[in-house]
Design a protein around this motif. Structure first.
Motif, PDB file in Angstrom:
ATOM      1  N   ASN A   1       0.842  -1.192   0.000  1.00 54.65           N
ATOM      2  CA  ASN A   1       0.000   0.000   0.000  1.00 54.65           C
ATOM      3  C   ASN A   1       0.882   1.249   0.000  1.00 54.65           C
ATOM      4  O   ASN A   1       1.863   1.337   0.747  1.00 54.65           O
ATOM      5  CB  ASN A   1      -0.924   0.012   1.218  1.00 54.65           C
ATOM      6  CG  ASN A   1      -1.959  -1.091   1.172  1.00 54.65           C
ATOM      7  OD1 ASN A   1      -2.423  -1.472   0.098  1.00 54.65           O
ATOM      8  ND2 ASN A   1      -2.325  -1.622   2.332  1.00 54.65           N
ATOM      9  N   VAL A   2       0.508   2.201  -0.845  1.00 53.45           N
ATOM     10  CA  VAL A   2       1.267   3.441  -0.968  1.00 53.45           C
ATOM     11  C   VAL A   2       0.307   4.616  -1.021  1.00 53.45           C
ATOM     12  O   VAL A   2      -0.902   4.455  -1.169  1.00 53.45           O
ATOM     13  CB  VAL A   2       2.148   3.441  -2.238  1.00 53.45           C
ATOM     14  CG1 VAL A   2       3.252   2.406  -2.139  1.00 53.45           C
ATOM     15  CG2 VAL A   2       1.300   3.216  -3.486  1.00 53.45           C
ATOM     16  N   ARG A   3       0.865   5.797  -0.903  1.00 58.38           N
ATOM     17  CA  ARG A   3       0.082   7.029  -1.017  1.00 58.38           C
ATOM     18  C   ARG A   3       0.857   7.985  -1.929  1.00 58.38           C
ATOM     19  O   ARG A   3       2.080   8.098  -1.807  1.00 58.38           O
ATOM     20  CB  ARG A   3      -0.130   7.667   0.353  1.00 58.38           C
ATOM     21  CG  ARG A   3      -0.972   8.957   0.333  1.00 58.38           C
ATOM     22  CD  ARG A   3      -1.081   9.568   1.726  1.00 58.38           C
ATOM     23  NE  ARG A   3      -1.677   8.649   2.685  1.00 58.38           N
ATOM     24  CZ  ARG A   3      -1.011   8.024   3.654  1.00 58.38           C
ATOM     25  NH1 ARG A   3       0.290   8.221   3.804  1.00 58.38           N
ATOM     26  NH2 ARG A   3      -1.627   7.201   4.478  1.00 58.38           N
TER      27      ARG A   3
ATOM     28  N   PRO B   1      -1.151  13.165 -11.974  1.00 56.12           N
ATOM     29  CA  PRO B   1      -2.339  14.000 -12.190  1.00 56.12           C
ATOM     30  C   PRO B   1      -2.899  14.532 -10.885  1.00 56.12           C
ATOM     31  O   PRO B   1      -2.788  13.895  -9.828  1.00 56.12           O
ATOM     32  CB  PRO B   1      -3.321  13.051 -12.874  1.00 56.12           C
ATOM     33  CG  PRO B   1      -2.890  11.679 -12.466  1.00 56.12           C
ATOM     34  CD  PRO B   1      -1.404  11.746 -12.279  1.00 56.12           C
ATOM     35  N   ILE B   2      -3.509  15.697 -10.958  1.00 51.31           N
ATOM     36  CA  ILE B   2      -4.043  16.342  -9.764  1.00 51.31           C
ATOM     37  C   ILE B   2      -5.081  15.474  -9.057  1.00 51.31           C
ATOM     38  O   ILE B   2      -5.121  15.406  -7.825  1.00 51.31           O
ATOM     39  CB  ILE B   2      -4.631  17.721 -10.133  1.00 51.31           C
ATOM     40  CG1 ILE B   2      -3.499  18.711 -10.423  1.00 51.31           C
ATOM     41  CG2 ILE B   2      -5.531  18.275  -9.038  1.00 51.31           C
ATOM     42  CD1 ILE B   2      -3.953  20.040 -10.970  1.00 51.31           C
ATOM     43  N   TYR B   3      -5.928  14.776  -9.839  1.00 48.78           N
ATOM     44  CA  TYR B   3      -6.998  14.004  -9.198  1.00 48.78           C
ATOM     45  C   TYR B   3      -6.463  12.849  -8.365  1.00 48.78           C
ATOM     46  O   TYR B   3      -7.186  12.303  -7.523  1.00 48.78           O
ATOM     47  CB  TYR B   3      -8.002  13.488 -10.240  1.00 48.78           C
ATOM     48  CG  TYR B   3      -7.490  12.412 -11.173  1.00 48.78           C
ATOM     49  CD1 TYR B   3      -7.455  11.074 -10.792  1.00 48.78           C
ATOM     50  CD2 TYR B   3      -7.070  12.727 -12.445  1.00 48.78           C
ATOM     51  CE1 TYR B   3      -6.995  10.098 -11.645  1.00 48.78           C
ATOM     52  CE2 TYR B   3      -6.620  11.765 -13.327  1.00 48.78           C
ATOM     53  CZ  TYR B   3      -6.575  10.445 -12.921  1.00 48.78           C
ATOM     54  OH  TYR B   3      -6.122   9.473 -13.778  1.00 48.78           O
ATOM     55  N   ALA B   4      -5.201  12.458  -8.566  1.00 48.12           N
ATOM     56  CA  ALA B   4      -4.643  11.335  -7.803  1.00 48.12           C
ATOM     57  C   ALA B   4      -3.716  11.785  -6.684  1.00 48.12           C
ATOM     58  O   ALA B   4      -3.183  10.945  -5.956  1.00 48.12           O
ATOM     59  CB  ALA B   4      -3.888  10.397  -8.738  1.00 48.12           C
ATOM     60  N   ALA B   5      -3.541  13.072  -6.498  1.00 48.45           N
ATOM     61  CA  ALA B   5      -2.640  13.565  -5.457  1.00 48.45           C
ATOM     62  C   ALA B   5      -3.205  13.259  -4.076  1.00 48.45           C
ATOM     63  O   ALA B   5      -4.384  13.482  -3.807  1.00 48.45           O
ATOM     64  CB  ALA B   5      -2.423  15.061  -5.618  1.00 48.45           C
ATOM     65  N   GLY B   6      -2.368  12.712  -3.193  1.00 52.69           N
ATOM     66  CA  GLY B   6      -2.785  12.397  -1.836  1.00 52.69           C
ATOM     67  C   GLY B   6      -3.686  11.192  -1.714  1.00 52.69           C
ATOM     68  O   GLY B   6      -4.324  10.988  -0.674  1.00 52.69           O
ATOM     69  N   ALA B   7      -3.759  10.349  -2.751  1.00 52.31           N
ATOM     70  CA  ALA B   7      -4.656   9.190  -2.749  1.00 52.31           C
ATOM     71  C   ALA B   7      -3.913   7.920  -2.347  1.00 52.31           C
ATOM     72  O   ALA B   7      -2.708   7.781  -2.576  1.00 52.31           O
ATOM     73  CB  ALA B   7      -5.285   9.006  -4.127  1.00 52.31           C
ATOM     74  N   ASN B   8      -4.653   6.990  -1.749  1.00 46.58           N
ATOM     75  CA  ASN B   8      -4.100   5.698  -1.346  1.00 46.58           C
ATOM     76  C   ASN B   8      -4.309   4.665  -2.443  1.00 46.58           C
ATOM     77  O   ASN B   8      -5.401   4.569  -3.025  1.00 46.58           O
ATOM     78  CB  ASN B   8      -4.773   5.209  -0.061  1.00 46.58           C
ATOM     79  CG  ASN B   8      -4.427   6.067   1.134  1.00 46.58           C
ATOM     80  OD1 ASN B   8      -3.261   6.194   1.496  1.00 46.58           O
ATOM     81  ND2 ASN B   8      -5.429   6.679   1.747  1.00 46.58           N
TER      82      ASN B   8
ATOM     83  N   GLN C   1       8.660   6.652  -8.556  1.00 45.71           N
ATOM     84  CA  GLN C   1       8.830   6.421  -7.127  1.00 45.71           C
ATOM     85  C   GLN C   1       8.784   7.713  -6.321  1.00 45.71           C
ATOM     86  O   GLN C   1       8.269   7.736  -5.194  1.00 45.71           O
ATOM     87  CB  GLN C   1      10.166   5.696  -6.880  1.00 45.71           C
ATOM     88  CG  GLN C   1      10.391   5.309  -5.428  1.00 45.71           C
ATOM     89  CD  GLN C   1      11.480   4.259  -5.300  1.00 45.71           C
ATOM     90  OE1 GLN C   1      11.237   3.075  -5.528  1.00 45.71           O
ATOM     91  NE2 GLN C   1      12.682   4.672  -4.952  1.00 45.71           N
ATOM     92  N   SER C   2       9.324   8.811  -6.867  1.00 45.98           N
ATOM     93  CA  SER C   2       9.338  10.065  -6.121  1.00 45.98           C
ATOM     94  C   SER C   2       7.946  10.666  -5.959  1.00 45.98           C
ATOM     95  O   SER C   2       7.791  11.647  -5.223  1.00 45.98           O
ATOM     96  CB  SER C   2      10.278  11.078  -6.796  1.00 45.98           C
ATOM     97  OG  SER C   2       9.912  11.289  -8.143  1.00 45.98           O
ATOM     98  N   TYR C   3       6.946  10.110  -6.638  1.00 44.35           N
ATOM     99  CA  TYR C   3       5.561  10.557  -6.455  1.00 44.35           C
ATOM    100  C   TYR C   3       4.877   9.809  -5.301  1.00 44.35           C
ATOM    101  O   TYR C   3       3.734  10.136  -4.955  1.00 44.35           O
ATOM    102  CB  TYR C   3       4.721  10.264  -7.701  1.00 44.35           C
ATOM    103  CG  TYR C   3       5.152  10.892  -9.003  1.00 44.35           C
ATOM    104  CD1 TYR C   3       6.128  11.875  -9.068  1.00 44.35           C
ATOM    105  CD2 TYR C   3       4.554  10.498 -10.192  1.00 44.35           C
ATOM    106  CE1 TYR C   3       6.515  12.431 -10.276  1.00 44.35           C
ATOM    107  CE2 TYR C   3       4.926  11.056 -11.405  1.00 44.35           C
ATOM    108  CZ  TYR C   3       5.909  12.016 -11.443  1.00 44.35           C
ATOM    109  OH  TYR C   3       6.265  12.560 -12.652  1.00 44.35           O
TER     110      TYR C   3
END
Length: 225
Positions: free
Chosen positions: A138-140, A158-165, A219-221
């Protein structure tokens, strides 16, 4: 502030309507020519695919929202040709010199197109960056979808996936980092993963909450969840 090109999943833009299966490849003849000249100029060796993507992203918001797909392509290309010194504004207006161009020897000739396209442009590279995540983990994604190297620069998060698990589906190997490559900072290859996200992680009111979206992310994302 959101970027005008980052439209995925944005409310108010209407549904995605797939074209009919028997629709022509190009809706208008000039669309094919726009694709051809974009590919041909790419072989001049003056920029890479990430630079060209960023050129389209940098179109003025007014133009970006009113231009069709291939209008964005040809407009971004025109900007690049001038920025990189390949052509001048006079050249683009038809008032330039008729002298042979210094890059003429690099032209992509008709007989070599099929082979060049079949060869493609692989972006996998060796990297010294350690692999941080494994399949099933699991990643974020990082909270802000922004280039950490260049303010306002190119990024593939993409912006819609920022901060998502999400969870790691597979490791693609190590690939050129667009955030660096688009700005002349080197290829900076690092691990690239396919990451699956449940729809409810990405949008407030998804029609099918348990559907998944799979994104290829560097990976840096990412960070551990």
């Amino acid at each position: 502030m959101t970027r005008v090109h980052d439209m995925g999943g944005r409310f108010g833009d209407g549904p995605v309507r797939p074209e009919a299966k028997d629709a022509p490849v190009f809706a208008e003849d000039w669309h094919g020519r726009a694709l051809a000249v974009t590919l041909a100029t790419g072989f001049l060796g003056q920029w890479n695919i990430d630079v060209s993507r960023h050129a389209r992203e940098r179109l003025s918001p007014k133009d970006y929202t009113r231009f069709s797909y291939y209008e964005k392509w040809i407009s971004g290309l025109a900007d690049l040709l001038v920025e990189k010194g390949v052509l001048t504004l006079d050249d683009l207006s038809g008032a330039g010199t008729e002298d042979p161009h210094p890059l003429a020897a690099r032209v992509l000739k008709a007989g070599t197109v099929s082979g060049a396209l079949a060869k493609g442009g692989p972006a996998d590279r060796p990297s010294d960056v350690p692999i941080q995540f494994e399949v099933g983990q699991n990643v974020r994604t990082v909270k802000l979808a922004a280039n950490r190297l260049v303010t306002g620069g190119h990024t593939r998060l993409p912006i819609y996936a920022a901060g998502a698990n999400g969870r790691i589906l597979r490791l693609h190997g190590t690939h050129v980092l667009p955030d660096s490559n688009a700005h002349g900072l080197g290829e900076a290859p690092e691990p690239l993963y396919a990451v699956a996200f449940a729809a409810f992680e990405l949008w407030a009111n998804p029609e099918h909450p348990n559907d998944e979206v799979v994104l290829d992310l560097w990976q840096s994302y990412l960070e551990p969840a």
